[in-house]
Enzyme design. Structure first.
Site, short mmCIF file in Angstrom:
data_model
loop_
_atom_site.label_atom_id
_atom_site.label_comp_id
_atom_site.label_asym_id
_atom_site.label_seq_id
_atom_site.Cartn_x
_atom_site.Cartn_y
_atom_site.Cartn_z
CB SER A 1 -7.04 -20.57 -37.16
OG SER A 1 -6.02 -19.73 -36.68
NE ARG B 1 -6.71 -23.82 -32.44
CZ ARG B 1 -6.11 -22.78 -32.98
NH1 ARG B 1 -6.20 -21.59 -32.40
NH2 ARG B 1 -5.43 -22.91 -34.09
CG ASN C 1 -12.12 -26.95 -29.08
OD1 ASN C 1 -12.00 -28.13 -28.79
ND2 ASN C 1 -11.35 -26.35 -29.95
#
Lengths: 268, 156
Positions: free
Chosen positions: A205, A209, A213
């Protein structure tokens, strides 16, 4: 718009998302024909990340060398406030002695921030310039490369395991993986699957992440760049918004690194 | 999303960066921050001490002034008392001296008076004797009649 595939929209996008790669095939260095070869180096990612990391280290190192205990200059004040900020975050979260964690947090924060900042350079400038001097592909934002984000998160993962074993011993770490949340011998496989997933989810994660993004942000910049004259206001608007993401993702990456290591260091 | 050798290269780069930061950047910066914090704390403490010292000095000063004032008042009071005493003493002395002089004068006067009386008495006795001699027409032996003459003189 771009040097290699100016003709189609998908070609343009694809070109922008293509790393400059080099790999060794049959004893020869081959550029950009490396699909599926693990021994490939994304030259642009390496180049920009190392340059930005070195820039960070150089600037901070110079301040550190000249650090006065008296009235600090402006740049020193900025560096010091960053250091204080990271130091406070670490001290609030991590209860223990660690010479590594605070510098790690600072490095991760500033480095990721600088790499993310590359996203604010208009998408065509650097690839176009590179095209002029004969470099066919250039992806300027290192954090849109999974290799970069995973390299960082896997390093953090190794540190998580190291700190877990250091704080609880191998037996303690094993117990944590097998006897939670149900403390019963029968539940060991179930616990192990649960805790294993929880453990592996952390680096996954963490890196996805950041990658997600920044990759999405970059893609939107590329799409905006296709709009002709309308790209100017849109680019501005998205760039302003993106400053937030750039800073926020760097902060989240640093903070989660600290939190994961703090969790690893704590007895349950 | 293809993983390749960049992963390793990046990991090495990260290890080197973090090591460099940990070795050469973090300690001097945090050291400088801590040192400055200590200096500021020391400065504040020194200021506090100075303020306290000033207060103490002020209090001491006021105390000294008060004491001096009291002492001065006491000295003045003593001086006044002493002056009064001296005046009283002088007065007493003068009175007693005057009385002494008066007494002395009185004594002298009475002495003189008694002496004059004695002289007069003698003379009166002599006159009486010569008067008596003339009356008696004969010499009275003063030695024989001494006792009588003295009796006469004291009766005068």
């Amino acid at each position: 718009m771009s040097a290699a595939h100016p003709e189609t929209t998908s070609g343009y996008i694809g070109h922008h998302l293509q790393n400059l790669q080099v790999c060794k095939v049959d004893g020869e260095w081959v550029w950009n024909h490396c699909q599926g070869n693990f021994w490939t180096l994304n030259v642009d990612s390496m180049f920009f990340s190392v340059v930005l990391g070195s820039l960070f280290l150089f600037l901070f190192w110079r301040v550190a060398q000249r650090a006065t205990t008296g009235v600090p200059g402006r740049f020193q004040a900025m560096v010091e406030s960053l250091v204080e900020f990271v130091d406070t975050s670490v001290k609030e979260t991590f209860h223990g002695e660690s010479k590594l964690l605070a510098p790690l947090g600072l490095t991760v924060f500033v480095w990721v921030f600088l790499m993310n900042m590359m996203d604010l350079i208009p998408v065509d400038w650097l690839p176009w310039t590179a095209g002029m001097i004969g470099i066919p592909y250039l992806k300027v934002v290192p954090t849109t490369d999974v290799n970069v984000t995973f390299a960082m998160s896997l390093s953090v993962f190794v540190l998580i395991i190291f700190y877990s074993i250091k704080a609880k011993g191998i037996s303690g770490f094993t117990k944590e993986l097998t006897l939670q949340p149900f403390n019963h011998p029968i539940a060991i496989p179930f616990n192990f699957i649960l805790e294993g997933v929880a453990l592996l989810a952390k680096p996954l994660s963490l890196s996805l992440r950041l990658f997600g993004n920044l990759f999405a942000g970059e893609l939107i910049f590329i799409l905006i760049a296709l709009l002709g004259i309308w790209q100017l206001p849109l680019h501005f608007a998205w760039a302003v918004f993106h400053i937030l993401i750039v800073l926020l993702q760097a902060f989240i990456f640093m903070m989660l690194t600290i939190v994961y290591l703090a969790l690893a260091n704590e007895e349950h | 999303m293809d993983f390749n050798m960049t992963l390793l290269g990046q990991t090495i780069a990260m290890i080197v960066f973090v090591w460099f930061c940990m070795r050469y950047i973090w300690p001097p910066l945090v050291g400088a921050l801590d040192e400055r914090r200590k200096q500021i704390a020391d400065g504040l403490a020194a200021a506090e001490d100075g303020r306290k010292a000033l207060e103490d000095a002020q209090a001491r000063f006021e105390e000294t002034v008060r004491e001096s004032r009291e002492k001065a008042a006491e000295i003045i009071q003593q001086a006044e008392k002493r002056a009064r005493e001296i005046v009283d003493e002088a007065r007493t002395d003068a009175i007693s001296e005057g009385e002494r002089l008066i007494t002395q004068a009185k004594a002298e006067i009475s002495q003189e008076a008694s002496r004059a009386k004695d002289a007069l008495r003698g003379e009166v006795a002599a006159i009486a004797v010569s008067g008596a001699r003339q009356l008696l027409e004969r010499e009275i032996d003063p030695a024989t009649h001494q006792q009588l003459l003295a009796k006469l003189a004291s009766e005068l």
